[in-house]
Design a protein around this motif. Structure first.
Motif, PDB file in Angstrom:
ATOM      1  N   VAL A   1      -0.754  -4.905   8.042  1.00  0.00           N
ATOM      2  CA  VAL A   1      -1.150  -3.743   8.833  1.00  0.00           C
ATOM      3  C   VAL A   1      -0.103  -3.402   9.893  1.00  0.00           C
ATOM      4  O   VAL A   1       0.160  -2.225  10.173  1.00  0.00           O
ATOM      5  CB  VAL A   1      -2.514  -3.996   9.507  1.00  0.00           C
ATOM      6  CG1 VAL A   1      -2.897  -2.836  10.409  1.00  0.00           C
ATOM      7  CG2 VAL A   1      -3.591  -4.210   8.447  1.00  0.00           C
ATOM      8  N   MET A   2       0.534  -4.402  10.492  1.00  0.00           N
ATOM      9  CA  MET A   2       1.485  -4.152  11.565  1.00  0.00           C
ATOM     10  C   MET A   2       2.694  -3.344  11.107  1.00  0.00           C
ATOM     11  O   MET A   2       3.348  -2.679  11.921  1.00  0.00           O
ATOM     12  CB  MET A   2       1.956  -5.476  12.169  1.00  0.00           C
ATOM     13  CG  MET A   2       0.854  -6.336  12.762  1.00  0.00           C
ATOM     14  SD  MET A   2      -0.076  -5.501  14.058  1.00  0.00           S
ATOM     15  CE  MET A   2       1.223  -5.213  15.240  1.00  0.00           C
ATOM     16  N   ASP A   3       3.011  -3.367   9.824  1.00  0.00           N
ATOM     17  CA  ASP A   3       4.177  -2.642   9.321  1.00  0.00           C
ATOM     18  C   ASP A   3       4.074  -1.142   9.543  1.00  0.00           C
ATOM     19  O   ASP A   3       5.096  -0.443   9.562  1.00  0.00           O
ATOM     20  CB  ASP A   3       4.363  -2.934   7.828  1.00  0.00           C
ATOM     21  CG  ASP A   3       4.939  -4.312   7.580  1.00  0.00           C
ATOM     22  OD1 ASP A   3       6.155  -4.474   7.691  1.00  0.00           O
ATOM     23  OD2 ASP A   3       4.152  -5.230   7.278  1.00  0.00           O
ATOM     24  N   ASN A   4       2.868  -0.626   9.695  1.00  0.00           N
ATOM     25  CA  ASN A   4       2.708   0.807   9.926  1.00  0.00           C
ATOM     26  C   ASN A   4       3.471   1.279  11.160  1.00  0.00           C
ATOM     27  O   ASN A   4       3.992   2.401  11.186  1.00  0.00           O
ATOM     28  CB  ASN A   4       1.220   1.148  10.087  1.00  0.00           C
ATOM     29  CG  ASN A   4       0.462   1.075   8.793  1.00  0.00           C
ATOM     30  OD1 ASN A   4       0.356   2.037   8.053  1.00  0.00           O
ATOM     31  ND2 ASN A   4      -0.080  -0.103   8.493  1.00  0.00           N
ATOM     32  N   TRP A   5       3.523   0.423  12.169  1.00  0.00           N
ATOM     33  CA  TRP A   5       4.196   0.788  13.413  1.00  0.00           C
ATOM     34  C   TRP A   5       5.677   1.100  13.170  1.00  0.00           C
ATOM     35  O   TRP A   5       6.252   2.002  13.799  1.00  0.00           O
ATOM     36  CB  TRP A   5       4.009  -0.340  14.428  1.00  0.00           C
ATOM     37  CG  TRP A   5       4.751  -0.164  15.711  1.00  0.00           C
ATOM     38  CD1 TRP A   5       5.203   1.011  16.250  1.00  0.00           C
ATOM     39  CD2 TRP A   5       5.145  -1.184  16.627  1.00  0.00           C
ATOM     40  NE1 TRP A   5       5.848   0.783  17.446  1.00  0.00           N
ATOM     41  CE2 TRP A   5       5.829  -0.554  17.701  1.00  0.00           C
ATOM     42  CE3 TRP A   5       4.965  -2.569  16.647  1.00  0.00           C
ATOM     43  CZ2 TRP A   5       6.343  -1.276  18.770  1.00  0.00           C
ATOM     44  CZ3 TRP A   5       5.462  -3.276  17.714  1.00  0.00           C
ATOM     45  CH2 TRP A   5       6.145  -2.640  18.769  1.00  0.00           C
ATOM     46  N   ALA A   6       6.307   0.386  12.243  1.00  0.00           N
ATOM     47  CA  ALA A   6       7.743   0.557  12.007  1.00  0.00           C
ATOM     48  C   ALA A   6       8.087   1.964  11.535  1.00  0.00           C
ATOM     49  O   ALA A   6       9.222   2.429  11.714  1.00  0.00           O
ATOM     50  CB  ALA A   6       8.228  -0.475  10.992  1.00  0.00           C
TER      51      ALA A   6
ATOM     52  N   ARG B   1       4.105  11.015  -1.576  1.00  0.00           N
ATOM     53  CA  ARG B   1       5.218  10.324  -0.945  1.00  0.00           C
ATOM     54  C   ARG B   1       5.234  10.615   0.551  1.00  0.00           C
ATOM     55  O   ARG B   1       4.823  11.698   0.980  1.00  0.00           O
ATOM     56  CB  ARG B   1       6.538  10.778  -1.569  1.00  0.00           C
ATOM     57  CG  ARG B   1       6.632  10.528  -3.073  1.00  0.00           C
ATOM     58  CD  ARG B   1       7.943  11.067  -3.596  1.00  0.00           C
ATOM     59  NE  ARG B   1       8.085  12.498  -3.303  1.00  0.00           N
ATOM     60  CZ  ARG B   1       9.225  13.181  -3.439  1.00  0.00           C
ATOM     61  NH1 ARG B   1      10.318  12.545  -3.831  1.00  0.00           N
ATOM     62  NH2 ARG B   1       9.276  14.468  -3.162  1.00  0.00           N
ATOM     63  N   PRO B   2       5.735   9.691   1.349  1.00  0.00           N
ATOM     64  CA  PRO B   2       5.741   9.915   2.804  1.00  0.00           C
ATOM     65  C   PRO B   2       6.570  11.134   3.205  1.00  0.00           C
ATOM     66  O   PRO B   2       6.260  11.804   4.182  1.00  0.00           O
ATOM     67  CB  PRO B   2       6.334   8.617   3.364  1.00  0.00           C
ATOM     68  CG  PRO B   2       6.981   7.941   2.208  1.00  0.00           C
ATOM     69  CD  PRO B   2       6.220   8.350   1.001  1.00  0.00           C
ATOM     70  N   GLN B   3       7.635  11.436   2.452  1.00  0.00           N
ATOM     71  CA  GLN B   3       8.465  12.584   2.801  1.00  0.00           C
ATOM     72  C   GLN B   3       7.811  13.919   2.449  1.00  0.00           C
ATOM     73  O   GLN B   3       8.340  14.988   2.792  1.00  0.00           O
ATOM     74  CB  GLN B   3       9.843  12.492   2.123  1.00  0.00           C
ATOM     75  CG  GLN B   3       9.819  12.437   0.598  1.00  0.00           C
ATOM     76  CD  GLN B   3       9.832  11.014   0.078  1.00  0.00           C
ATOM     77  OE1 GLN B   3       9.112  10.174   0.592  1.00  0.00           O
ATOM     78  NE2 GLN B   3      10.659  10.761  -0.912  1.00  0.00           N
ATOM     79  N   ASP B   4       6.649  13.884   1.775  1.00  0.00           N
ATOM     80  CA  ASP B   4       5.965  15.116   1.397  1.00  0.00           C
ATOM     81  C   ASP B   4       4.860  15.510   2.382  1.00  0.00           C
ATOM     82  O   ASP B   4       4.288  16.595   2.256  1.00  0.00           O
ATOM     83  CB  ASP B   4       5.347  14.975   0.000  1.00  0.00           C
ATOM     84  CG  ASP B   4       6.416  14.831  -1.084  1.00  0.00           C
ATOM     85  OD1 ASP B   4       7.519  15.352  -0.885  1.00  0.00           O
ATOM     86  OD2 ASP B   4       6.138  14.197  -2.116  1.00  0.00           O
TER      87      ASP B   4
ATOM     88  N   SER C   1      -3.213   6.836   6.332  1.00  0.00           N
ATOM     89  CA  SER C   1      -3.760   6.512   5.015  1.00  0.00           C
ATOM     90  C   SER C   1      -3.378   5.097   4.591  1.00  0.00           C
ATOM     91  O   SER C   1      -4.193   4.361   4.031  1.00  0.00           O
ATOM     92  CB  SER C   1      -3.253   7.519   3.971  1.00  0.00           C
ATOM     93  OG  SER C   1      -3.742   8.806   4.243  1.00  0.00           O
ATOM     94  N   VAL C   2      -2.131   4.729   4.872  1.00  0.00           N
ATOM     95  CA  VAL C   2      -1.673   3.373   4.541  1.00  0.00           C
ATOM     96  C   VAL C   2      -2.499   2.336   5.284  1.00  0.00           C
ATOM     97  O   VAL C   2      -2.977   1.349   4.705  1.00  0.00           O
ATOM     98  CB  VAL C   2      -0.176   3.203   4.874  1.00  0.00           C
ATOM     99  CG1 VAL C   2       0.249   1.742   4.713  1.00  0.00           C
ATOM    100  CG2 VAL C   2       0.677   4.097   3.987  1.00  0.00           C
ATOM    101  N   LEU C   3      -2.666   2.533   6.588  1.00  0.00           N
ATOM    102  CA  LEU C   3      -3.416   1.583   7.408  1.00  0.00           C
ATOM    103  C   LEU C   3      -4.856   1.432   6.900  1.00  0.00           C
ATOM    104  O   LEU C   3      -5.358   0.307   6.739  1.00  0.00           O
ATOM    105  CB  LEU C   3      -3.403   2.032   8.866  1.00  0.00           C
ATOM    106  CG  LEU C   3      -4.058   1.107   9.888  1.00  0.00           C
ATOM    107  CD1 LEU C   3      -3.325   1.165  11.211  1.00  0.00           C
ATOM    108  CD2 LEU C   3      -5.522   1.471  10.124  1.00  0.00           C
TER     109      LEU C   3
ATOM    110  N   THR D   1       0.815  -1.214   0.000  1.00  0.00           N
ATOM    111  CA  THR D   1       0.000   0.000   0.000  1.00  0.00           C
ATOM    112  C   THR D   1       0.848   1.262   0.000  1.00  0.00           C
ATOM    113  O   THR D   1       0.539   2.233  -0.701  1.00  0.00           O
ATOM    114  CB  THR D   1      -0.936  -0.006   1.218  1.00  0.00           C
ATOM    115  OG1 THR D   1      -1.733  -1.186   1.188  1.00  0.00           O
ATOM    116  CG2 THR D   1      -1.848   1.206   1.209  1.00  0.00           C
ATOM    117  N   ALA D   2       1.916   1.282   0.781  1.00  0.00           N
ATOM    118  CA  ALA D   2       2.758   2.479   0.847  1.00  0.00           C
ATOM    119  C   ALA D   2       3.350   2.803  -0.517  1.00  0.00           C
ATOM    120  O   ALA D   2       3.442   3.981  -0.902  1.00  0.00           O
ATOM    121  CB  ALA D   2       3.861   2.286   1.877  1.00  0.00           C
TER     122      ALA D   2
END
Length: 361
Positions: free
Chosen positions: A96-101, A51-54, A64-66, A41-42
């Motif tokens: 879903v758990m990857d969001n925490w990282a 992008r996440p850096q934006d 949003s990813v979750l 998803t990311a």
């Protein structure tokens, strides 16, 4: 209908994209299963939207990813309902758990879950199997490729930190398999296919070591939400006779007030676990099974899962003591904050029978 839901995870340059293609080929050519792949998803957001850096802060992007990840997994479940094939594999490129990282701390992850009406233990247990691919960024002598994914922007040092944190996010999963980075990538691909082959076969084996913990000499104050996960578990052993010697166990897992339920069929011989069933069930199914069958034993324990040297270890806490559990991958690797007094063949000396005939809720 048979459904196996798998999360394939790992840090940048872990080889997820390439290994997904290998899994596609294996499932198509060698199994009866229909395969549904849920893309990362990311990366979808980074390639097509933002992008996440934006974004102003990471929590907005990860929210949003979750939300999108949960939606896509729910859609996959709906698709299976009208799929003509009765056997299906849902393969998630990250879960879903990857969001925490990608967040600063566990409190931010809790905030996102609460915002979307979700809880961690049920999200975690929704996956039948988690395969973690260690990134080459963790080693000086292995090449770290950054150009294979245009959405990837992490330098090697940051990627290594993300890789370790990703493993930590999944450490509390009941069926987590770790595939270490290798100089020959073909060996890594083959290991993943072997794991998948064993799981699809319906019978899995794993072995373990157990040690009695010397609590007075160990530092057990270091653990918190940001470096471990502690789940309370009630194991209800059903009084079923099985000519093959299997044990039928209903497990209630509790984390931060939320409950998840798992049905396990296993046999343990000489510290080798042979598993033929390990599946999340609903609360209604759990209660129906409790009401239908006699209960011969109930064991209560708190299970802490954490990471040491790139491997998961568990500390099981009982009323009368604590036990360190190491599995196939990290036998003999005892964390430096833990002192052990003696090896154990099992935790039976601590597993007191809690059943006293009272109504079970």
């Amino acid at each position: 209908m048979s459904v196996i839901k798998i999360a394939l995870t790992g840090g940048p340059s872990a080889g997820k994209t390439t290994i997904i293609e290998e899994i596609k080929k294996y499932v198509k050519d060698y199994t009866k299963y229909n395969l549904i792949v849920i893309p990362e998803t990311a990366t979808e957001l980074s390639d097509n939207l933002i992008r996440p850096q934006d974004v102003k802060n990471a929590i907005d992007f990860q929210g949003s990813v979750l939300e999108r990840q949960v939606f896509k997994e729910q859609e996959a479940n709906k698709i299976i309902e009208y799929n003509e094939k009765s056997d299906n594999v849902i393969l998630c490129d990250r879960g879903v758990m990857d969001n925490w990282a990608y967040l600063n701390n566990h409190l931010e992850f809790d905030y996102l879950l609460d915002k979307h009406g979700l809880d961690e233990i049920n999200l975690l247990d929704d996956y039948d199997l988690v395969i973690y691919l260690e990134s080459t960024s963790c080693y000086e002598n292995l090449k770290y490729e950054t150009e294979t994914n245009k959405a990837r922007y992490e330098e090697k040092e940051k990627a290594s930190k993300l890789d370790k944190k990703t493993l930590l996010c999944w450490c509390g999963h009941r069926n987590l398999r770790i595939v270490k980075a290798k100089e020959n990538f073909s060996d890594k691909k083959n290991e993943v296919i072997d794991i998948l082959k064993e799981y699809i076969s319906g019978i899995r084996k794993s072995s373990y070591e157990m040690y009695e913990i010397d609590e007075a000499s160990s530092d057990l104050t270091m653990y918190d939400d940001n470096n471990s996960m502690t789940v309370s578990e009630y194991h209800y052993h059903l009084g079923l006779e099985d000519k093959n010697g299997y044990d039928y166990v209903l497990i209630k897992r509790i984390y931060k007030g939320y409950e998840s339920y798992v049905f396990v069929v296993k046999k343990v011989i000489n510290n080798v676990i042979r598993i033929v069933n390990d599946k999340k069930i609903t609360q209604a199914e759990f209660l129906n099974l409790i009401a239908k069958y006699n209960i011969k034993k109930i064991v209560k324990k708190d299970v802490l899962s954490s990471i040491y040297n790139g491997f998961v270890y568990k500390i099981e806490s009982y009323d009368d003591g604590m036990v360190l559990v190491l599995n196939d991958e990290n036998k003999g690797i005892i964390p430096n904050n833990i002192k052990v007094s003696r090896p154990l063949q099992s935790a039976s000396c601590y597993e007191q029978n809690k059943y006293n005939g009272k109504k079970i809720s």
